[in-house]
Design an enzyme around this catalytic site. Structure first.
Site, PDB file in Angstrom:
ATOM      1  N   LYS A  86       6.126   7.344   4.614  1.00 52.32           N
ATOM      2  CA  LYS A  86       7.377   7.620   3.909  1.00 52.32           C
ATOM      3  C   LYS A  86       7.184   7.173   2.463  1.00 52.32           C
ATOM      4  O   LYS A  86       7.082   5.984   2.187  1.00 52.32           O
ATOM      5  CB  LYS A  86       8.529   6.857   4.569  1.00 52.32           C
ATOM      6  CG  LYS A  86       9.870   7.210   4.014  1.00 52.32           C
ATOM      7  CD  LYS A  86      10.952   6.629   4.900  1.00 52.32           C
ATOM      8  CE  LYS A  86      12.324   7.059   4.468  1.00 52.32           C
ATOM      9  NZ  LYS A  86      12.673   6.641   3.112  1.00 52.32           N
TER      10      LYS A  86
ATOM     11  N   CYS B 219      29.246 -24.819 -18.272  1.00 52.45           N
ATOM     12  CA  CYS B 219      28.167 -23.902 -18.643  1.00 52.45           C
ATOM     13  C   CYS B 219      26.958 -24.707 -19.124  1.00 52.45           C
ATOM     14  O   CYS B 219      27.101 -25.576 -19.991  1.00 52.45           O
ATOM     15  CB  CYS B 219      28.653 -22.973 -19.745  1.00 52.45           C
ATOM     16  SG  CYS B 219      27.348 -21.940 -20.418  1.00 52.45           S
TER      17      CYS B 219
ATOM     18  N   GLU C 184       3.959  10.563   9.348  1.00 50.78           N
ATOM     19  CA  GLU C 184       3.569  10.605   7.927  1.00 50.78           C
ATOM     20  C   GLU C 184       4.048   9.334   7.253  1.00 50.78           C
ATOM     21  O   GLU C 184       5.014   8.719   7.707  1.00 50.78           O
ATOM     22  CB  GLU C 184       4.277  11.779   7.216  1.00 50.78           C
ATOM     23  CG  GLU C 184       3.928  13.121   7.776  1.00 50.78           C
ATOM     24  CD  GLU C 184       4.913  14.197   7.298  1.00 50.78           C
ATOM     25  OE1 GLU C 184       5.675  13.957   6.337  1.00 50.78           O
ATOM     26  OE2 GLU C 184       4.920  15.267   7.906  1.00 50.78           O
TER      27      GLU C 184
ATOM     28  N   CYS D  52      26.664 -24.150 -23.089  1.00 52.72           N
ATOM     29  CA  CYS D  52      27.645 -24.558 -24.099  1.00 52.72           C
ATOM     30  C   CYS D  52      28.637 -25.595 -23.581  1.00 52.72           C
ATOM     31  O   CYS D  52      29.561 -25.979 -24.299  1.00 52.72           O
ATOM     32  CB  CYS D  52      28.388 -23.338 -24.635  1.00 52.72           C
ATOM     33  SG  CYS D  52      29.475 -22.596 -23.416  1.00 52.72           S
TER      34      CYS D  52
ATOM     35  N   LYS E  44      11.437   2.024   9.255  1.00 49.79           N
ATOM     36  CA  LYS E  44      11.361   1.204   8.046  1.00 49.79           C
ATOM     37  C   LYS E  44      10.486  -0.017   8.318  1.00 49.79           C
ATOM     38  O   LYS E  44      10.734  -0.729   9.297  1.00 49.79           O
ATOM     39  CB  LYS E  44      12.761   0.743   7.633  1.00 49.79           C
ATOM     40  CG  LYS E  44      13.644   1.860   7.119  1.00 49.79           C
ATOM     41  CD  LYS E  44      13.101   2.397   5.811  1.00 49.79           C
ATOM     42  CE  LYS E  44      14.090   3.274   5.084  1.00 49.79           C
ATOM     43  NZ  LYS E  44      15.031   2.596   4.252  1.00 49.79           N
TER      44      LYS E  44
ATOM     45  N   CYS F 236      29.524 -18.708 -26.569  1.00 51.69           N
ATOM     46  CA  CYS F 236      28.434 -19.329 -25.802  1.00 51.69           C
ATOM     47  C   CYS F 236      27.088 -18.753 -26.247  1.00 51.69           C
ATOM     48  O   CYS F 236      26.889 -17.537 -26.198  1.00 51.69           O
ATOM     49  CB  CYS F 236      28.649 -19.077 -24.306  1.00 51.69           C
ATOM     50  SG  CYS F 236      27.209 -19.547 -23.310  1.00 51.69           S
TER      51      CYS F 236
ATOM     52  N   ASP G 185       7.862   6.236  -1.277  1.00 52.36           N
ATOM     53  CA  ASP G 185       9.008   5.611  -1.931  1.00 52.36           C
ATOM     54  C   ASP G 185       9.230   6.256  -3.300  1.00 52.36           C
ATOM     55  O   ASP G 185       8.747   5.768  -4.320  1.00 52.36           O
ATOM     56  CB  ASP G 185       8.731   4.106  -2.072  1.00 52.36           C
ATOM     57  CG  ASP G 185       9.997   3.344  -2.395  1.00 52.36           C
ATOM     58  OD1 ASP G 185      11.089   3.920  -2.304  1.00 52.36           O
ATOM     59  OD2 ASP G 185       9.875   2.148  -2.729  1.00 52.36           O
TER      60      ASP G 185
ATOM     61  N   TYR H 149       5.947  17.519   1.885  1.00 55.76           N
ATOM     62  CA  TYR H 149       5.869  17.366   3.331  1.00 55.76           C
ATOM     63  C   TYR H 149       6.663  18.406   4.093  1.00 55.76           C
ATOM     64  O   TYR H 149       6.811  18.316   5.297  1.00 55.76           O
ATOM     65  CB  TYR H 149       6.341  15.963   3.756  1.00 55.76           C
ATOM     66  CG  TYR H 149       7.574  15.495   3.030  1.00 55.76           C
ATOM     67  CD1 TYR H 149       7.493  14.469   2.087  1.00 55.76           C
ATOM     68  CD2 TYR H 149       8.798  16.088   3.254  1.00 55.76           C
ATOM     69  CE1 TYR H 149       8.613  14.046   1.401  1.00 55.76           C
ATOM     70  CE2 TYR H 149       9.921  15.674   2.565  1.00 55.76           C
ATOM     71  CZ  TYR H 149       9.818  14.651   1.641  1.00 55.76           C
ATOM     72  OH  TYR H 149      10.930  14.238   0.941  1.00 55.76           O
TER      73      TYR H 149
ATOM     74  N   CYS I 136      31.247 -18.258 -17.594  1.00 53.68           N
ATOM     75  CA  CYS I 136      31.524 -19.061 -18.772  1.00 53.68           C
ATOM     76  C   CYS I 136      32.495 -18.252 -19.630  1.00 53.68           C
ATOM     77  O   CYS I 136      32.177 -17.142 -20.040  1.00 53.68           O
ATOM     78  CB  CYS I 136      30.233 -19.325 -19.547  1.00 53.68           C
ATOM     79  SG  CYS I 136      30.563 -20.026 -21.169  1.00 53.68           S
TER      80      CYS I 136
HETATM   81  S1  IVH Z   1      11.101  14.462   5.812  1.00 49.42           S
HETATM   82  C1  IVH Z   1      15.308  16.513   6.699  1.00 49.42           C
HETATM   83  N1  IVH Z   1       8.932  13.148   5.154  1.00 49.42           N
HETATM   84  O1  IVH Z   1      12.833   9.912   2.664  1.00 49.42           O
HETATM   85  C2  IVH Z   1      14.736  15.462   5.818  1.00 49.42           C
HETATM   86  N2  IVH Z   1      10.965  12.597   4.040  1.00 49.42           N
HETATM   87  O2  IVH Z   1      15.147   8.487   3.735  1.00 49.42           O
HETATM   88  C3  IVH Z   1      13.298  15.747   5.611  1.00 49.42           C
HETATM   89  N3  IVH Z   1      10.707  10.887   2.314  1.00 49.42           N
HETATM   90  O3  IVH Z   1      15.213  12.309   1.730  1.00 49.42           O
HETATM   91  C4  IVH Z   1      12.644  14.588   5.040  1.00 49.42           C
HETATM   92  N4  IVH Z   1       8.543  10.580   2.563  1.00 49.42           N
HETATM   93  O4  IVH Z   1      13.180  11.984   0.199  1.00 49.42           O
HETATM   94  C5  IVH Z   1      10.258  13.306   4.938  1.00 49.42           C
HETATM   95  N5  IVH Z   1       6.921  12.115   4.641  1.00 49.42           N
HETATM   96  C6  IVH Z   1       8.234  12.257   4.427  1.00 49.42           C
HETATM   97  C7  IVH Z   1       8.929  11.504   3.461  1.00 49.42           C
HETATM   98  C8  IVH Z   1      10.302  11.710   3.289  1.00 49.42           C
HETATM   99  C9  IVH Z   1       9.617  10.222   1.882  1.00 49.42           C
HETATM  100  C10 IVH Z   1      12.060  10.679   1.787  1.00 49.42           C
HETATM  101  C11 IVH Z   1      12.846  11.958   1.557  1.00 49.42           C
HETATM  102  C12 IVH Z   1      14.099  11.785   2.383  1.00 49.42           C
HETATM  103  C13 IVH Z   1      14.175  10.300   2.508  1.00 49.42           C
HETATM  104  C14 IVH Z   1      15.026   9.873   3.682  1.00 49.42           C
END
Ligand code: IVH
Length: 713
Positions: free
Chosen positions: A120, A449, A118, A452, A352, A472, A122, A229, A467
């Site tokens: 991730k 600086c 899936e 000033c 990541k 200033c 942000d 998720y 500074c």
């Molecule tokens: S599964 C047991 N799935 O990433 C933990 N997390 O860095 C279950 N996050 O705390 C998390 N997308 O807030 C999962 N598709 C995804 C996600 C996801 C974002 C976040 C989540 C987690 C953090 C960890």
């Protein structure tokens, strides 16, 4: 006259239709009707509910924003702790993860593991509780064990259904991510920069900041999104296979505590047969819960790695931010066997994405003077495209860092954009360093600086040069912008160019001077007419009643953030009490540490700061514990009145228009009803204008609106 029964039927069918279209739009991103038609449905429902207030239900689509800001958030325990994820930064680490999984499950060498990959998202994690299909609670992750009950804000997110499409009996908890879509993030940061506020570093911080506000109407306006998720449930943690289900077996599925004693037929239970992540995601989608549709079932880690490669580039085209891929063992029974460490599940891994990098020319190294006098170098770059934006400045942290990396003006450098919006210079490309007469020379940090000319200083174990001059002009400018910022004294209109003029002309040298400004002084400034001058003075006047905490935060005491300022002002009954408080007394407050306490004491012991506080007090600035709203003091001419905005305003942003209304006690809402005080329309107005006319609601063009808010200021 329709009968009560007919009205009820009409209400039910309108609500069902609106929920359906909310899901098509916010969850599936595939609307079946136009925005105008949707607005019309919502309007019909609102109108009907206005006529029959006794029939309004809390789960009606009109009730997402209950109207009033909440007092604060309650801390609650999670039934099941919210864990975090282990990270992998390259493909080898993913292969190692696969090997650990295989070992843990004792699987055959040739048998690939089924994974679900899936994106991730942000954002910030959220736990949503539904009881009999109705949204009951939304809790932030907090420290994983306890979070904050942010239900009022969660309800204001249109993608989160107030009722599930399928009436799932009993309690269920789903978990996911709340995020700010890229477009909303860009818009919000542009507005913040314009008003002199620091931009949010990334969508995650922005989403978290928004969820922390106590005003659900603001959450609604920011248009947060959500993706789920995970389904947390006993049924899911110890999955029960229900082979007899198809024969109508009445095996009792695990039920929640409040369910009745009647056993449920496994065939009827919408939770039956949830044996793996893929099935869970499909089922959640069927229930109307928002699920990001980009997930994929992968046979073996190779396919999951392929998914990561694809999205490392493709992600830039997504309307939301993603910082990686989460790879999860599909079968829930296998997950139970793998278990978890204290922090992470052993069945999942976050990959990541590598930070985006580009090469460009470093034109020169400039230095910037911050509010606390910190003088920091930054790189001015030849503009370069990086992760979808043009970059022309990058941070260089501090002089030691520049020396360590040996970055020189004239070098080609590698710049990188990680999770934050401000890129950084990673290193010079030494192979491309010009030689001969053009050879770049090492950077030398100025000793004085730039604003000033005072000699810079730095503490023994500090990396940052400062500074020391309290007069200033650069520090004063930064300090005033901070004081006037929204999180401090919230003086709208006091932005960068105005502050520069005030300081350059010697009209203001500290915060207290702001309260002595006159219309004549202001009217002499560039781009400042009599009206704007009067508006600014009214804003400055209104800021006098914000209370002790914003003053303390606004004065920029080192290490004192908004939270600590609130705790200190609250504990000692305002700044007067704080003046005599000892370091020990301050430290006794939960949330105030020794560094903060020492810093506050040192600040208050400095006679210059004492004098500043006295002058602020003499000017009428209130410094008591109570955080008052100007609403309590100033007459609120728009109190209780609602406005609707439609179309594009040319002289102000929607955010600014909304704030102007709110500052006068009014409210901006999304749909027009007979009760609406006025519909403000700009260029290309939507259907709301026509609706206002049909309902006989007053309409205001931009000029009329400006007059209204200004006359009232
Ligand atoms: S599964 C047991 N799935 O990433 C933990 N997390 O860095 C279950 N996050 O705390 C998390 N997308 O807030 C999962 N598709 C995804 C996600 C996801 C974002 C976040 C989540 C987690 C953090 C960890």
């Amino acid at each position: 006259m329709p009968t009560p029964d007919q009205i009820l039927r009409q209400l039910t069918s309108l609500r069902a239709a609106i929920r359906h279209h909310e899901e098509r739009y916010y969850v599936l991103h595939d609307p079946e009707i136009s925005d105008t038609e949707f607005d019309q449905l919502l309007h019909r429902l609102t109108a009907l509910e206005v006529e029959h207030p006794e029939l309004v239900t809390p789960d009606s689509p009109t009730q997402r924003v209950a109207g009033r800001p909440v007092e604060g958030f309650e801390t609650v325990d999670h039934d099941v702790p919210m864990l975090s994820l282990d990270n992998a930064y390259d493909e080898a680490e993913l292969t190692a993860f696969d090997q650990r999984v295989r070992k843990g499950l004792g699987s055959d060498v040739d048998e690939p593991i089924d994974y679900v990959a899936e994106l991730k998202i942000d954002g910030l994690s959220i736990a949503l509780h539904y009881l009999d299909g109705a949204l009951r609670r939304g809790i932030t992750r907090g420290d994983g064990v306890r979070g904050e009950d942010v239900t009022s804000n969660v309800r204001a997110i249109r993608g989160i259904p107030l009722v599930l499409r399928v009436a799932v009996p009993g309690n269920i908890e789903v978990r996911g991510e709340i995020f700010l879509p890229q477009a909303s993030f860009d818009r919000m940061n542009a507005a913040r920069t314009e008003s002199g506020e620091p931009p949010f570093a990334n969508p995650r911080n922005a989403a978290a900041g928004t969820m922390r506000t106590l005003d659900p109407a603001l959450v609604e306006r920011r248009q947060l999104g959500a993706y789920v998720y995970q389904l947390v449930e006993t049924l899911v943690e110890t999955p029960v296979e229900l082979p007899g289900a198809s024969q109508g077996d009445t095996k009792t599925a695990p039920r929640s505590d409040d369910a009745s004693d009647v056993p449920v037929s496994a065939t009827d239970d919408p939770r039956a047969g949830l044996s793996g992540q893929a099935v869970v995601l499909e089922r959640l989608t069927a229930w109307g819960v928002p699920v990001d549709r980009h997930w994929r079932r992968c046979r073996g880690i190779g396919e999951a790695i392929e998914y990561c490669r694809t999205w490392a580039d493709a992600r830039h085209a997504l309307p939301f931010g993603t910082d990686g891929v989460v790879i999860k063992v599909d079968r829930l029974a296998d997950r139970a066997r793998l278990g978890q460490t204290a922090k992470f599940p052993r069945w999942a891994m976050a990959f990541k994405f590598p930070a985006e990098q580009a090469t460009t020319r470093l034109l020169r190294i400039d230095v910037n003077v911050g509010r606390t006098g910190a003088v920091t170098p930054y790189a001015v770059l030849e503009p370069v495209q990086l992760a979808g934006t043009t970059v022309q400045m990058a941070t260089l942290h501090n002089a030691d860092d520049v020396a360590r990396k040996d970055v020189r003006a004239g070098d080609y450098v590698l710049v990188e954009k990680g999770g934050d919006i401000i890129p950084k210079v990673v290193k010079p490309i030494l192979g491309r360093r010009p030689t001969g007469a053009d050879a770049p020379v090492p950077f030398s940090m100025p000793t004085a600086c730039p604003a000033c000319d005072t000699a810079l200083e730095r503490g023994d174990d500090e990396v940052v040069w400062r500074c020391p001059n309290n007069q200033c002009p650069a520090k004063i400018r930064r300090g005033l912008l901070h004081f006037a910022g929204r999180r401090a004294m919230n003086i709208e209109g006091l932005g960068e160019s105005l502050v520069n003029q005030l300081v350059d002309r010697g009209l203001v040298t500290d915060a207290a001077d702001l309260y002595g400004l006159t219309t004549e002084e202001l009217a002499g400034l560039e781009r400042m007419g009599a009206k704007s001058a009067a508006n600014l003075l009214a804003e400055i006047e209104a800021s006098k009643v914000r209370g002790g905490a914003p003053v303390l935060f606004g004065l920029g005491v080192r290490h004192v953030g908004e939270g600590a300022a609130g705790l200190l002002a609250g504990r000692f009954g305002g700044l007067a009490g704080l003046l005599t408080a000892s370091v020990d007394e301050m430290e006794a407050i939960n949330g105030v540490g020794p560094i903060v306490a020492e810093s506050v004491r040192a600040f208050l012991d400095d006679p210059r700061n004492r004098e500043l506080l006295e002058r602020l007090g003499a000017a009428g600035v209130r410094m008591d514990a109570e955080r008052r709203d100007p609403a309590d003091v100033k007459e609120q001419t728009l109190s209780g009145q609602t406005f609707v905005l439609t179309g594009t305003l040319t002289t102000m942003s929607r955010e600014a228009a909304t704030q102007a209304v709110e500052a006068l006690g009014g409210k901006v809402i999304g749909s027009v009803s007979r009760k609406t005080r006025g519909v403000v329309f700009g260029a290309d107005p939507g259907s709301k204008l026509a609706k206002a006319e049909a309902l006989g609601v007053p309409t205001l063009d931009e000029a009329a609106f400006r007059q209204l808010i200004m006359a009232d200021q």
